[in-house]
Design an enzyme around this catalytic site. Sequence first.
Site, PDB file in Angstrom:
ATOM      1  NE  ARG A 191     -10.129  -3.959   0.489  1.00 49.95           N
ATOM      2  CZ  ARG A 191      -9.371  -2.964   0.975  1.00 49.95           C
ATOM      3  NH1 ARG A 191      -9.929  -1.803   1.312  1.00 49.95           N
ATOM      4  NH2 ARG A 191      -8.062  -3.103   1.101  1.00 49.95           N
ATOM      5  CD  GLN A 246     -13.080  -0.676  -1.326  1.00 52.81           C
ATOM      6  OE1 GLN A 246     -12.348  -0.577  -0.356  1.00 52.81           O
ATOM      7  NE2 GLN A 246     -14.320  -1.169  -1.248  1.00 52.81           N
ATOM      8  CG  ASP A 249     -12.632   7.825  -2.300  1.00 55.92           C
ATOM      9  OD1 ASP A 249     -12.756   7.606  -1.079  1.00 55.92           O
ATOM     10  OD2 ASP A 249     -11.549   7.752  -2.906  1.00 55.92           O
ATOM     11  NE  ARG A 284      -3.668   2.104   2.718  1.00 52.08           N
ATOM     12  CZ  ARG A 284      -4.912   2.238   2.259  1.00 52.08           C
ATOM     13  NH1 ARG A 284      -5.438   1.279   1.516  1.00 52.08           N
ATOM     14  NH2 ARG A 284      -5.628   3.319   2.509  1.00 52.08           N
ATOM     15  CB  CYS A 329     -13.567   2.710  -0.804  1.00 55.00           C
ATOM     16  SG  CYS A 329     -12.948   4.407  -0.864  1.00 55.00           S
ATOM     17  CG  HIS A 331      -8.189   0.934  -3.471  1.00 55.71           C
ATOM     18  ND1 HIS A 331      -7.556  -0.197  -3.003  1.00 55.71           N
ATOM     19  CD2 HIS A 331      -8.851   1.458  -2.400  1.00 55.71           C
ATOM     20  CE1 HIS A 331      -7.811  -0.342  -1.719  1.00 55.71           C
ATOM     21  NE2 HIS A 331      -8.583   0.639  -1.324  1.00 55.71           N
TER      22      HIS A 331
END
Length: 308
Positions: free
Chosen positions: A291, A132, A223, A102, A263, A129
């Site tokens: 997830r 996700q 987001d 990450r 997310c 991402h």
Amino acid sequence: MRHFLTLRDYTKEEILEILTLAAKIKKETKNRVYKDYLPRYTLGMIFEKSSTRTRVSFETGIYQLGGIGLFLSSNDIQLGRGEPMSDTARVISRMVDMVMIRTFEQTKLEEFAKYSKVPVINGLTDEYHPVQLMADYLTIQEAGLENNLIAAYVGDGNNMAHSWLMLASKLGFELRIATPKGYEVDEKILNDALSFAKESGAKIVITNDPKEAVKGATVVTTDTWVSMGQEDEKEKRVKDFNGYIVDDEMMKLGASNAIFLHCLPAYRGYEVSQSVIEGKQSLIFEEAENRLHAQKGVMVWLDRQNKK
């Protein structure tokens, strides 16, 4: 060596195969059946960006698959002291079975993967991402909305918007992205998605009108407007994103069976209202749980592919 760096590297069939595997493993987990799909495996988890969901889901996931996760922040390893990514990759990948990273730049992730002897998974970069989106689509499947799917993304043209572009263009559904002027998606990523869409039949709409994007949509998602590292831009961004909050009035524009996804973390009163977050259309906590399951599917699938 197969890695999981971005959905642009995957076919529709592969994405759906991973999700089918994830759903199978999730069902087993719900029945408290834990199979050692990855017995005694070690997952190196490199975090240059902090996280709640990414750390807990990967660490729990590898444990439930029969392995163990090692949390490695940039303060814990020599990356934080300037060691080249290529050197770090060649060292760590000789000691673990899989790596999740990450980080910030996609190029750093790609460099690590280039020198790694084991599969590398993108836990988030500034560009993409993908894990996700696997969780998001698993949630969409569970809600029974994968057929005739119309997804509306409202907000910043960031890594989430880019990942939605990749997913839609690969799977062939309709995606509408609404961003304020000056916050559009990356042009190269958009062009890649449009190219893939010609093969899959996906319909991609880019607009500056959030209401136009949400009208009739079956999935509405957003987001945060102020991501990690952008805190100094908060005041300007809040002003620029005026009218982009997903509230009850905006959700009413969607289909009657529309769901809301995010997310997380969510900033109530900014990109989404409290009432939508806590409302009956919101599946954000089911999405967050997925997830765990989607990433288990990714890890097991990668292991199987790289053993062929």
